[in-house]
Enzyme design. Structure first.
Site, PDB file in Angstrom:
ATOM      1  N   SER A 272     113.544  81.550 -22.017  1.00 45.07           N
ATOM      2  CA  SER A 272     113.127  81.071 -20.701  1.00 45.07           C
ATOM      3  C   SER A 272     113.335  79.567 -20.638  1.00 45.07           C
ATOM      4  CB  SER A 272     111.655  81.392 -20.484  1.00 45.07           C
ATOM      5  OG  SER A 272     110.888  80.646 -21.409  1.00 45.07           O
ATOM      6  N   LYS A 273     113.253  79.020 -19.420  1.00 43.49           N
ATOM      7  CA  LYS A 273     113.425  77.570 -19.216  1.00 43.49           C
ATOM      8  C   LYS A 273     112.484  76.792 -20.140  1.00 43.49           C
ATOM      9  CE  LYS A 273     116.276  76.375 -15.864  1.00 43.49           C
ATOM     10  NZ  LYS A 273     116.477  77.493 -14.953  1.00 43.49           N
ATOM     11  N   ARG A 274     111.249  77.264 -20.169  1.00 46.06           N
ATOM     12  CA  ARG A 274     110.235  76.574 -20.963  1.00 46.06           C
ATOM     13  C   ARG A 274     110.624  76.541 -22.441  1.00 46.06           C
ATOM     14  NH1 ARG A 274     105.141  78.419 -22.933  1.00 46.06           N
ATOM     15  NH2 ARG A 274     105.732  80.509 -22.315  1.00 46.06           N
TER      16      ARG A 274
END
Ligand code: GLU
Length: 463
Positions: free
Chosen positions: A238-240
């Site tokens: 994910s982006k995170r």
């Protein structure tokens, strides 16, 4: 052995993220290790989703990582003539045919197949009609109907696909444009690509691309499909967790050599060695050591690798990089000499350039602008401590040798003469000079600040 040619063909519909950068790196390393060529190709045929900004961002990301290409960048949007010439060649040699089925016809075939419990595919009804060009007609490849397509995968080992699973692929749309696989295959051939390393999300494309290459009579490159990078939770990244632009890591204070080092280890191993320079990676790289199981992105480990590379770099090299982060804190332009004196004090510990800049900010803050942490000041700048500070200030003012050794001798002399515990004066001095309770060694800090700043800061704390 003929020269190895690898390629990195990003679609400029997004930034260069961790997964793409790793694919680029593996192809770069394979080319460099073998003395081959590394080609950069921008797959911008999806005009609606490709933007020049993304192309720019990908090129910037590659440049930041230090992954120089030998050839290109080529732009697929400028190469339609080549792709269509290859479609014509397949029509001429009987490996392709015109198809008059409308999208509705094809949908009906798929629905019927599904209803009968078969795999939805185009049924090949125009194969033997001998149609010529006409409005609304596309061109399809005559995909082999039986047997299987096998290839040795550099990562996964032998792979085989039953041809019956695949239908006759559209290679030219009704609007006259060649399709994605046609473009990829035409370019891989025209650019002399011998080795294709890519994400295993492309594995299903490979038998299709091999069919087109074989129909054209072109050599088939060696393929290798690397597993996706997963997040620490073992789910899709994910982006995170890192699916962001590699340039975000620059903003977070990572060195490009650390990102390269970490990415290489994410899916490739060389014994248990963790730390590599780019040159060492080039020397050690081999596709045999690519992992066939997915790796998990781990920011903590990447920070650890970054800390290593920060320590390995000469202060003179780090100084312009750190300067940027000091400026970003809103501090005045830091001087080179001060930067190079400060850096060694933080190299043993700092994990990022941002962390280094934040911890060292007091060195670059004008004396008159240094704010003391109120809690630290209340705790350590007591009336008793102030008396000692005033005495130390007077002592330092008269000190000719303001080096680490000179300062150390002076303070030891003071401790001995006054009978005060060193601990009792060290923390008040630290708070006065740095505004906080944690800093590198006191003598080093004073020596780097210099006499003038040290005295000015003691005066301010005493005022
Ligand atoms: N343009 C494709 C992508 O960005 C790569 C295709 C390939 O490696 O063959 O995923």
């Amino acid at each position: 052995m003929p020269q190895v040619v690898t390629r990195f063909p990003p679609s400029p519909t997004g930034y260069l993220h961790i997964g793409g950068a790793r694919t680029a790196l593996f192809n770069y390393l394979l080319a460099r290790h073998t003395g081959g060529r590394f080609v950069l190709r921008i797959e911008d045929t999806d005009a609606a989703r490709s933007t020049p900004e993304m192309t720019r961002a990908i090129l910037d990301g590659m440049a930041w990582l230090g992954l120089a290409h030998d050839d290109g960048p080529y732009f697929q949007s400028e190469r339609q003539d080549l792709y269509n010439a290859n479609v014509d060649r397949l029509l001429e040699n009987g490996h392709a045919y015109w198809c008059q089925c409308t999208p509705e016809d094809v949908q009906a075939m798929r629905d019927k197949a599904m209803a009968e419990g078969r795999k939805p595919k185009y049924d090949g009804r125009c194969r033997s009609l001998g149609l010529g060009p006409g409005p609304g007609r596309c061109v399809r490849l005559k995909t082999p109907q039986d047997g299987s397509t096998a290839f040795p995968d550099m990562v996964k080992g032998p792979v085989a696909y039953p041809n019956a699973e695949l239908d006759d692929l559209v290679i030219r749309r009704a609007d006259g444009g060649a399709t994605y696989h046609m473009a990829v295959v035409s370019d891989d051939h025209a650019m002399g690509v011998t080795h294709v390393l890519r994400g295993d999300d492309h594995l299903n494309n490979t038998p299709r691309q091999i069919h087109i290459l074989q129909a054209l009579g072109f050599p088939v490159p060696v393929y290798g499909h690397v597993p996706m990078i997963l997040g620490p939770d073992k789910k899709k990244l994910s982006k995170r967790h890192g699916a962001m632009s590699v340039m975000e890591y620059e903003k977070m204070g990572f060195l490009p050599e650390a990102v390269v080092n970490y990415l290489a280890r994410l899916g490739w191993a060389h014994g248990d060695q963790e730390i590599f320079t780019l040159d060492e990676l080039v020397a050690a790289f081999s596709t045999e050591n690519l992992n066939s199981s997915a790796a998990c992105f781990d920011l903590e480990k990447m920070l650890w690798v970054n800390a290593h590379h920060l320590r390995a770099k000469a202060p003179a090299e780090l100084s312009p990089l750190l300067a940027r982060f000091v400026r970003e804190l809103g501090l005045p332009e830091p001087g080179r000499a001060r930067l190079e004196a400060v850096i060694p004090l933080y190299q043993p510990r700092a994990q990022t350039l941002v962390e280094m800049a934040q911890a060292a900010a007091f060195f670059f803050t004008p004396d008159a602008g240094l704010a003391l942490d109120p809690e630290a000041a209340a705790k350590f700048l007591t009336p008793e401590a102030r008396e000692h500070l005033a005495a130390v200030r007077a002592l330092l003012a008269g000190l000719a040798d303001f080096s680490v050794a000179g300062i150390e001798a002076a303070l030891h002399g003071y401790v001995e003469a006054s009978g005060v515990k060193f601990k009792l004066i060290a923390q008040p001095i630290r708070v006065a000079l740095t505004g906080k309770t944690a800093s590198p060694g006191l003598y080093e800090t004073m020596a780097v600040l210099g006499k003038e700043s040290t005295l000015a800061r003691l005066d301010r704390a005493l005022a």
